[in-house]
Design a protein around this motif. Structure first.
Motif, PDB file in Angstrom:
ATOM      1  N   VAL A   1       0.825  -1.205   0.000  1.00 45.83           N
ATOM      2  CA  VAL A   1       0.000   0.000   0.000  1.00 45.83           C
ATOM      3  C   VAL A   1       0.859   1.254   0.000  1.00 45.83           C
ATOM      4  O   VAL A   1       0.596   2.217  -0.733  1.00 45.83           O
ATOM      5  CB  VAL A   1      -0.955   0.000   1.217  1.00 45.83           C
ATOM      6  N   GLU A   2       1.909   1.246   0.783  1.00 47.72           N
ATOM      7  CA  GLU A   2       2.789   2.414   0.835  1.00 47.72           C
ATOM      8  C   GLU A   2       3.532   2.604  -0.480  1.00 47.72           C
ATOM      9  O   GLU A   2       3.760   3.727  -0.932  1.00 47.72           O
ATOM     10  CB  GLU A   2       3.783   2.266   1.985  1.00 47.72           C
ATOM     11  N   VAL A   3       3.900   1.497  -1.122  1.00 41.17           N
ATOM     12  CA  VAL A   3       4.584   1.594  -2.421  1.00 41.17           C
ATOM     13  C   VAL A   3       3.644   2.176  -3.465  1.00 41.17           C
ATOM     14  O   VAL A   3       4.018   3.059  -4.251  1.00 41.17           O
ATOM     15  CB  VAL A   3       5.110   0.215  -2.862  1.00 41.17           C
ATOM     16  N   VAL A   4       2.401   1.695  -3.497  1.00 48.33           N
ATOM     17  CA  VAL A   4       1.423   2.220  -4.451  1.00 48.33           C
ATOM     18  C   VAL A   4       1.209   3.713  -4.221  1.00 48.33           C
ATOM     19  O   VAL A   4       1.151   4.507  -5.169  1.00 48.33           O
ATOM     20  CB  VAL A   4       0.088   1.454  -4.327  1.00 48.33           C
ATOM     21  N   ASN A   5       1.116   4.113  -2.968  1.00 42.29           N
ATOM     22  CA  ASN A   5       0.897   5.527  -2.649  1.00 42.29           C
ATOM     23  C   ASN A   5       2.115   6.402  -2.913  1.00 42.29           C
ATOM     24  O   ASN A   5       2.032   7.627  -2.810  1.00 42.29           O
ATOM     25  CB  ASN A   5       0.479   5.673  -1.185  1.00 42.29           C
ATOM     26  N   ALA A   6       3.236   5.786  -3.243  1.00 42.86           N
ATOM     27  CA  ALA A   6       4.451   6.553  -3.530  1.00 42.86           C
ATOM     28  C   ALA A   6       4.441   7.131  -4.946  1.00 42.86           C
ATOM     29  O   ALA A   6       5.344   7.880  -5.319  1.00 42.86           O
ATOM     30  CB  ALA A   6       5.692   5.682  -3.337  1.00 42.86           C
ATOM     31  N   TYR A   7       3.392   6.779  -5.740  1.00 41.31           N
ATOM     32  CA  TYR A   7       3.336   7.226  -7.138  1.00 41.31           C
ATOM     33  C   TYR A   7       2.054   7.984  -7.437  1.00 41.31           C
ATOM     34  O   TYR A   7       1.014   7.780  -6.799  1.00 41.31           O
ATOM     35  CB  TYR A   7       3.431   6.020  -8.079  1.00 41.31           C
ATOM     36  N   LYS A   8       2.131   8.858  -8.438  1.00 44.19           N
ATOM     37  CA  LYS A   8       0.976   9.572  -8.956  1.00 44.19           C
ATOM     38  C   LYS A   8       1.148   9.760 -10.455  1.00 44.19           C
ATOM     39  O   LYS A   8       2.134  10.340 -10.904  1.00 44.19           O
ATOM     40  CB  LYS A   8       0.819  10.943  -8.275  1.00 44.19           C
ATOM     41  N   GLY A   9       0.189   9.240 -11.214  1.00 44.20           N
ATOM     42  CA  GLY A   9       0.260   9.370 -12.668  1.00 44.20           C
ATOM     43  C   GLY A   9       1.474   8.711 -13.277  1.00 44.20           C
ATOM     44  O   GLY A   9       1.931   9.131 -14.343  1.00 44.20           O
ATOM     45  N   GLY A  10       2.015   7.700 -12.604  1.00 45.74           N
ATOM     46  CA  GLY A  10       3.166   6.977 -13.129  1.00 45.74           C
ATOM     47  C   GLY A  10       4.506   7.504 -12.667  1.00 45.74           C
ATOM     48  O   GLY A  10       5.544   6.899 -12.938  1.00 45.74           O
ATOM     49  N   SER A  11       4.511   8.612 -11.930  1.00 40.11           N
ATOM     50  CA  SER A  11       5.761   9.218 -11.468  1.00 40.11           C
ATOM     51  C   SER A  11       5.867   9.147  -9.951  1.00 40.11           C
ATOM     52  O   SER A  11       4.858   9.242  -9.239  1.00 40.11           O
ATOM     53  CB  SER A  11       5.850  10.677 -11.915  1.00 40.11           C
ATOM     54  N   ARG A  12       7.082   9.019  -9.475  1.00 34.79           N
ATOM     55  CA  ARG A  12       7.332   8.927  -8.032  1.00 34.79           C
ATOM     56  C   ARG A  12       7.091  10.274  -7.373  1.00 34.79           C
ATOM     57  O   ARG A  12       7.531  11.312  -7.850  1.00 34.79           O
ATOM     58  CB  ARG A  12       8.793   8.482  -7.820  1.00 34.79           C
ATOM     59  N   LYS A  13       6.344  10.245  -6.290  1.00 36.05           N
ATOM     60  CA  LYS A  13       6.117  11.463  -5.527  1.00 36.05           C
ATOM     61  C   LYS A  13       7.389  11.858  -4.795  1.00 36.05           C
ATOM     62  O   LYS A  13       8.147  11.011  -4.353  1.00 36.05           O
ATOM     63  CB  LYS A  13       5.002  11.250  -4.496  1.00 36.05           C
TER      64      LYS A  13
END
Length: 236
Positions: free
Chosen positions: A70-82
């Motif tokens: 879950v934390e890994v998924v939340n580390a991205y937005k629109g394909g780019s790393r936050k």
């Protein structure tokens, strides 16, 4: 670049990496599949490394990440790393190596991903006893937060799908793909409603996986490239 968020012993990650040996996929070798295999259990990651070595997978094609999905998924937005600090615990110091494959924490995550593969636990052996599988309540993930041993965050299947859509799908760029590996008794209508609620636009494709004449599982494909595949757009 594919993130296998629940890689387990590496079966799906290895299958993705083996696409590089398929000439129809690899082409002139200018484009290669890169798999980010994520699991919160180090023992399973060691097994994945062992299995990858048995199948002759290149050490450049799989990255093993010991972290919470879950934390890994939340580390991205629109394909780019936050550009934010994650709560995922990382391995201190240099990465460890198992069977020649490096295993580390979220510091190994790439800056960009193209697809997210979800094969979450389905709630134990009783999932098949129901007439239809509830894609929301049938999946419950528990994540322990860093430095908060008693603080557990719960995520259901609907929330996971919404997170995944935000992580990799980009409607403006018409890029990104979310793939969900689901039980054979999944309620397709309920799943589609959950996808719409998750703000996933365009077509959704459900594929039955048949072995010896029997449906074993269902794979769902969501994202702009599914539209292109079904309509023939982008093909020459």
């Amino acid at each position: 670049v594919i993130i296998d968020a629940f890689c387990g012993c590496g079966g799906n990650s290895i299958a993705f990496a083996r696409l590089n040996k398929n000439k129809d996929v690899a082409g002139s070798n200018t484009t290669r599949v890169k798999v980010i295999a994520v699991d919160n259990n180090l023992s399973r990651l060691k097994m994945a490394a062992n299995n990858a070595s048995i199948y002759g997978i290149s050490k450049e094609d799989i990255v093993l990440v010991h972290a919470d999905a879950v934390e890994v998924v939340n580390a991205y937005k629109g394909g780019s790393r936050k550009n934010v600090q994650s709560e995922v615990p990382t391995n201190a110091g240099c990465c460890e190596t198992y069977f020649g494959f490096a295993v580390g924490g979220v510091e190994l995550l790439p800056d960009h991903v193209d697809a997210l593969f979800l094969s979450p636990p389905w709630g134990g052996m009783d999932y098949d006893n129901n007439k239809s599988f509830d894609p929301v309540n049938g999946i419950t993930l528990e994540s322990k937060m860093q430095n908060k041993e008693d603080d557990v965050m719960k995520t259901n299947g609907g929330e996971l799908l919404a997170m995944a859509a935000k992580a990799v799908l980009s409607e403006s760029k018409q890029e990104g793909l979310v793939v969900a590996f689901l039980p054979r008794n999944i309620d397709g209508i309920s799943f589609t409603r959950v996808a719409v609620t998750s703000d996933i636009k365009g077509s959704i494709e459900l594929e039955q996986n048949v072995v010896n004449g029997k449906v074993k599982t269902v794979t769902a494909y969501l994202g702009p490239c599914v539209n292109q595949s079904l309509t023939g757009e982008g093909k020459k």
